[in-house]
Design a protein around this motif. Structure first.
Motif, mmCIF file in Angstrom:
data_model
loop_
_atom_site.group_PDB
_atom_site.id
_atom_site.type_symbol
_atom_site.label_atom_id
_atom_site.label_comp_id
_atom_site.label_asym_id
_atom_site.label_seq_id
_atom_site.Cartn_x
_atom_site.Cartn_y
_atom_site.Cartn_z
ATOM 1 N N MET A 92 34.550 -86.170 78.506
ATOM 2 C CA MET A 92 35.736 -85.626 77.814
ATOM 3 C C MET A 92 35.922 -84.870 76.377
ATOM 4 S SD MET A 92 37.731 -85.581 79.994
ATOM 5 C CE MET A 92 39.243 -84.997 79.716
ATOM 6 N N LYS A 93 34.617 -85.636 75.820
ATOM 7 C CA LYS A 93 34.577 -84.801 74.676
ATOM 8 C C LYS A 93 33.418 -83.888 73.841
ATOM 9 C CE LYS A 93 36.311 -88.993 71.256
ATOM 10 N NZ LYS A 93 35.857 -89.415 70.062
ATOM 11 N N LEU A 94 32.763 -84.022 75.254
ATOM 12 C CA LEU A 94 31.717 -83.140 74.649
ATOM 13 C C LEU A 94 31.852 -81.654 75.352
ATOM 14 C CD1 LEU A 94 29.354 -85.115 76.706
ATOM 15 C CD2 LEU A 94 28.771 -84.101 74.409
ATOM 16 N N PRO A 95 31.751 -80.696 74.867
ATOM 17 C CA PRO A 95 31.931 -78.912 75.013
ATOM 18 C C PRO A 95 31.354 -78.909 76.633
ATOM 19 C CG PRO A 95 29.824 -79.068 73.055
ATOM 20 C CD PRO A 95 30.024 -80.862 74.165
ATOM 21 N N SER A 96 32.388 -77.651 76.757
ATOM 22 C CA SER A 96 32.329 -77.150 78.174
ATOM 23 C C SER A 96 31.458 -76.862 78.267
ATOM 24 C CB SER A 96 32.899 -76.411 78.339
ATOM 25 O OG SER A 96 32.903 -75.206 77.389
ATOM 26 N N THR A 97 29.714 -76.603 77.693
ATOM 27 C CA THR A 97 29.122 -75.983 77.658
ATOM 28 C C THR A 97 27.762 -76.965 78.545
ATOM 29 O OG1 THR A 97 28.134 -75.866 75.821
ATOM 30 C CG2 THR A 97 29.201 -74.245 76.577
ATOM 31 N N VAL A 98 27.955 -78.074 78.411
ATOM 32 C CA VAL A 98 27.116 -79.213 78.223
ATOM 33 C C VAL A 98 27.954 -80.052 79.662
ATOM 34 C CG1 VAL A 98 26.333 -79.247 77.136
ATOM 35 C CG2 VAL A 98 27.642 -80.847 76.554
ATOM 36 N N ASP A 99 27.289 -81.116 80.462
ATOM 37 C CA ASP A 99 27.516 -81.854 81.200
ATOM 38 C C ASP A 99 27.074 -83.350 81.060
ATOM 39 O OD1 ASP A 99 28.232 -82.866 83.922
ATOM 40 O OD2 ASP A 99 26.489 -82.704 85.108
ATOM 41 N N ASP A 115 13.842 -83.428 86.956
ATOM 42 C CA ASP A 115 14.421 -83.839 85.925
ATOM 43 C C ASP A 115 13.594 -82.769 85.105
ATOM 44 O OD1 ASP A 115 15.261 -86.707 86.688
ATOM 45 O OD2 ASP A 115 13.210 -87.050 86.891
ATOM 46 N N ILE A 116 12.880 -81.817 85.785
ATOM 47 C CA ILE A 116 13.115 -80.871 84.821
ATOM 48 C C ILE A 116 13.891 -80.358 83.839
ATOM 49 C CG2 ILE A 116 11.412 -78.484 83.563
ATOM 50 C CD1 ILE A 116 9.638 -79.928 86.842
ATOM 51 N N THR A 117 13.915 -79.599 82.143
ATOM 52 C CA THR A 117 14.240 -79.236 81.897
ATOM 53 C C THR A 117 14.626 -77.898 81.345
ATOM 54 O OG1 THR A 117 13.801 -80.095 79.364
ATOM 55 C CG2 THR A 117 15.592 -81.330 80.315
ATOM 56 N N ILE A 118 15.057 -76.969 81.998
ATOM 57 C CA ILE A 118 14.871 -75.393 81.959
ATOM 58 C C ILE A 118 15.760 -75.033 81.218
ATOM 59 C CG2 ILE A 118 15.177 -73.466 83.421
ATOM 60 C CD1 ILE A 118 14.656 -75.148 85.664
ATOM 61 N N LYS A 119 17.236 -74.545 80.550
ATOM 62 C CA LYS A 119 17.856 -73.853 80.140
ATOM 63 C C LYS A 119 18.047 -75.595 78.254
ATOM 64 C CE LYS A 119 20.549 -71.707 82.881
ATOM 65 N NZ LYS A 119 21.401 -71.337 82.834
ATOM 66 N N PRO A 120 17.359 -74.877 77.551
ATOM 67 C CA PRO A 120 17.631 -75.861 76.028
ATOM 68 C C PRO A 120 19.431 -75.964 75.979
ATOM 69 C CG PRO A 120 17.360 -73.665 75.374
ATOM 70 C CD PRO A 120 17.201 -73.746 77.289
ATOM 71 N N ILE A 121 19.696 -77.073 74.735
ATOM 72 C CA ILE A 121 20.597 -77.526 74.600
ATOM 73 C C ILE A 121 20.531 -77.146 72.781
ATOM 74 C CG2 ILE A 121 22.518 -78.958 74.060
ATOM 75 C CD1 ILE A 121 21.941 -80.240 76.901
ATOM 76 N N ASP A 122 21.355 -77.167 72.011
ATOM 77 C CA ASP A 122 21.751 -76.564 70.956
ATOM 78 C C ASP A 122 21.633 -78.206 70.148
ATOM 79 O OD1 ASP A 122 21.878 -76.735 68.444
ATOM 80 O OD2 ASP A 122 22.556 -74.128 68.212
ATOM 81 N N ALA A 123 21.213 -78.538 69.708
ATOM 82 C CA ALA A 123 21.408 -80.138 69.023
ATOM 83 C C ALA A 123 22.865 -80.322 68.252
ATOM 84 C CB ALA A 123 20.168 -80.925 68.748
ATOM 85 N N SER A 124 22.885 -79.872 67.900
ATOM 86 C CA SER A 124 24.323 -79.221 66.792
ATOM 87 C C SER A 124 25.215 -79.023 67.494
ATOM 88 C CB SER A 124 23.954 -78.053 65.913
ATOM 89 O OG SER A 124 24.558 -77.138 66.443
ATOM 90 N N THR A 125 25.966 -78.675 68.578
ATOM 91 C CA THR A 125 26.943 -78.550 69.502
ATOM 92 C C THR A 125 27.122 -79.506 70.174
ATOM 93 O OG1 THR A 125 25.520 -78.066 71.655
ATOM 94 C CG2 THR A 125 26.057 -75.713 70.068
ATOM 95 N N VAL A 126 26.356 -80.626 70.500
ATOM 96 C CA VAL A 126 26.582 -82.268 70.349
ATOM 97 C C VAL A 126 26.054 -83.138 69.771
ATOM 98 C CG1 VAL A 126 25.719 -83.765 72.088
ATOM 99 C CG2 VAL A 126 25.163 -81.200 73.011
ATOM 100 N N GLU A 127 26.048 -82.829 68.877
ATOM 101 C CA GLU A 127 26.065 -84.108 67.602
ATOM 102 C C GLU A 127 26.843 -83.534 67.071
ATOM 103 O OE1 GLU A 127 22.507 -83.018 65.372
ATOM 104 O OE2 GLU A 127 21.105 -84.020 66.606
ATOM 105 N N SER A 128 28.153 -82.293 67.300
ATOM 106 C CA SER A 128 29.217 -82.111 66.392
ATOM 107 C C SER A 128 30.368 -82.563 67.043
ATOM 108 C CB SER A 128 29.292 -80.459 65.541
ATOM 109 O OG SER A 128 29.156 -79.887 67.221
ATOM 110 N N SER A 131 13.025 -75.369 66.862
ATOM 111 C CA SER A 131 12.944 -77.521 66.613
ATOM 112 C C SER A 131 14.344 -77.751 66.824
ATOM 113 C CB SER A 131 12.757 -77.276 64.765
ATOM 114 O OG SER A 131 14.026 -76.880 64.007
ATOM 115 N N ASN A 132 15.346 -77.316 66.926
ATOM 116 C CA ASN A 132 16.693 -77.901 66.650
ATOM 117 C C ASN A 132 17.516 -77.402 68.098
ATOM 118 O OD1 ASN A 132 17.442 -75.021 66.893
ATOM 119 N ND2 ASN A 132 19.357 -75.540 66.443
ATOM 120 N N GLU A 133 16.541 -77.117 69.199
ATOM 121 C CA GLU A 133 16.672 -77.491 71.120
ATOM 122 C C GLU A 133 16.035 -78.399 71.240
ATOM 123 O OE1 GLU A 133 17.821 -72.119 71.210
ATOM 124 O OE2 GLU A 133 15.511 -72.874 71.558
ATOM 125 N N VAL A 134 16.768 -78.984 72.521
ATOM 126 C CA VAL A 134 16.271 -80.050 73.075
ATOM 127 C C VAL A 134 16.382 -79.799 74.673
ATOM 128 C CG1 VAL A 134 16.046 -81.410 71.452
ATOM 129 C CG2 VAL A 134 18.066 -81.504 72.218
#
Length: 411
Positions: free
Chosen positions: A248-255, A76-89, A223-226
């Motif tokens: 299907m709607k998410l970017p290919s960089t996230v799961d 459950d430990i997150t190693i690589k951050p996600i840019d919140a804007s890529t998911v929110e967009s 601050s925008n990385e989660v």
């Protein structure tokens, strides 16, 4: 009043009927139906109650769908951050059925006291994270306050608090390993403001809930990385459909992964409840039907002379069969009334007093949960009446084989 109803009413109210040879068999049949209904009500209410309670607990701590980065990390430990804007967009908020989307990030650490230490997973959440779902599992204290700056308030599990001898108001010294520099651990001191008990070992054993800004600072994130997102749905039953639609709607960089997939061992176990409930219902209906068949046959044999007289007076076979079918239906309904009264009484007693306790390490709950739904009770009762009535049509066919002459002379 129709002739069949009139005769049936006289049969069930006469004193001879209550003191006849068939009386003990009829009582056994009524008892079997009552016990069967009690068992069915208890199995359905407790089975569904346990199923819904466990899945609601998992949803409270993980949401319904989890969005993370692609990596080989299975913890459950997150190693690589996600840019919140890529998911929110990605316009995922436009998907029908999504109630809430919340950010989180987690980091491994160690809580240490003068006498012991314990490994933890610090789960950081932001001010928009809905902690009210966890409120039901608080056993002491309150939820951490969401403030504008960085909060040092944390939520600790009862399991961990008991092992480390913590209570509400205590200061907790936590060490987090650094991935760079001199590798000297970062030290943070938190205040325990609430203690929860979910009875789910996956969460109680190590999850500490606090402010996401601590994880971002420890990992040197922006601050925008989660670490990820938790998606909460309006209807759990749509989780697979919405999970696929979201993926299907998410970017290919996230799961994305549903909690059914993430905690597949737990959900596979609770899915077996439906099969077990169905087996119990089938067995109880079969037992009740067999007892009613025996009771109906005894009633027919006991009233052979009456059948002969009715046939001699011009009554047809179906009219006489209806008399005995109505009689049997009366006994079924009588058994159902007793069964519903006792079964629902026991269920409501368990719901409000919780006198039946369970081993939380095996069942994930401290007491047997109960889910009483009017539709379930109605379907069970209607189902028993309809099935039993249809089954009784077969033995009632015996009436057509009775000869009026022989029946009148029958002794």
């Amino acid at each position: 009043m129709k002739l069949e109803y009139f005769i049936t009413k006289r049969l069930v109210t006469t004193k001879n009927y209550k003191s006849s040879v068939s009386a003990p068999i009829i009582k056994i049949a009524i008892t079997a139906i009552a016990l069967g209904m009690i068992m069915m009500l208890i199995s359905v209410a407790t089975g569904l109650g346990l199923k819904y309670k466990i899945r609601d607990k998992i949803s409270a701590f993980s949401g319904h769908i989890i969005i993370t980065n692609y990596d080989s990390n299975i913890t459950d430990i997150t190693i690589k951050p996600i840019d919140a804007s890529t998911v929110e967009s990605a316009d995922i908020k436009g998907i029908q059925g999504i109630k809430h989307i919340q950010k989180y990030a987690s980091k491994a650490g160690i809580i240490r006291t003068e006498t012991s230490f314990e490994g933890i997973v610090y789960k950081g959440v932001d001010s928009l994270y809905d902690l009210n779902e966890i409120k039901d599992y608080l056993v002491d204290g309150r939820l951490p306050k969401q403030i504008q700056g960085m909060s040092n308030e944390v939520l600790l599990s009862k399991y961990m608090a008991d092992r480390m001898h913590f209570k509400v108001g205590d200061k907790v010294t936590t060490y987090f390993m650094k991935e760079w520099g001199n590798k000297i651990p970062n030290v943070r001191q938190f205040e325990v403001v609430g203690i929860y008990n979910s009875a789910l070992q996956q969460f109680d054993a190590n999850i500490v809930i606090g402010d996401i800004k601590h994880v971002q600072r420890l990992n040197r994130w922006q601050s925008n990385e989660v670490g990820g997102f938790e998606v909460v749905l309006n209807d759990f039953d749509e989780i697979q459909q919405k999970g696929q639609e979201l993926y299907m709607k998410l970017p290919s960089t996230v799961d994305s992964k549903t909690i059914v997939d993430k905690y597949s061992n737990i959900f596979s176990w609770i899915d077996m409840f439906d099969f077990n409930i169905m087996i119990i219902i089938v067995i109880m209906v079969v037992v009740a039907s067999i007892n009613m068949i025996v009771a109906l046959l005894v009633l027919i044999l006991e009233r052979t002379q009456m059948i002969g007289i009715l046939k001699a007076m011009g009554a047809n076979n179906w009219s006489i069969r209806k008399i005995f079918l109505y009689n049997a239906t009366y006994l079924i309904i009588k058994g159902l009334l007793y069964g519903n009264a006792i079964g629902l009484g026991l269920l409501y007693a368990q719901k409000y007093f919780g006198f039946i306790k369970l081993d939380s390490s095996s069942y994930y709950v401290r007491e047997a949960p109960v889910l009483i739904r009017f539709t379930d009770v109605l379907l069970l009762n209607v189902g028993v009446v309809v099935i039993a009535f249809l089954v009784l049509l077969i033995p009632s066919y015996l009436i057509s084989k009775i000869s009026p002459v022989k029946a009148i002379r029958y002794d």
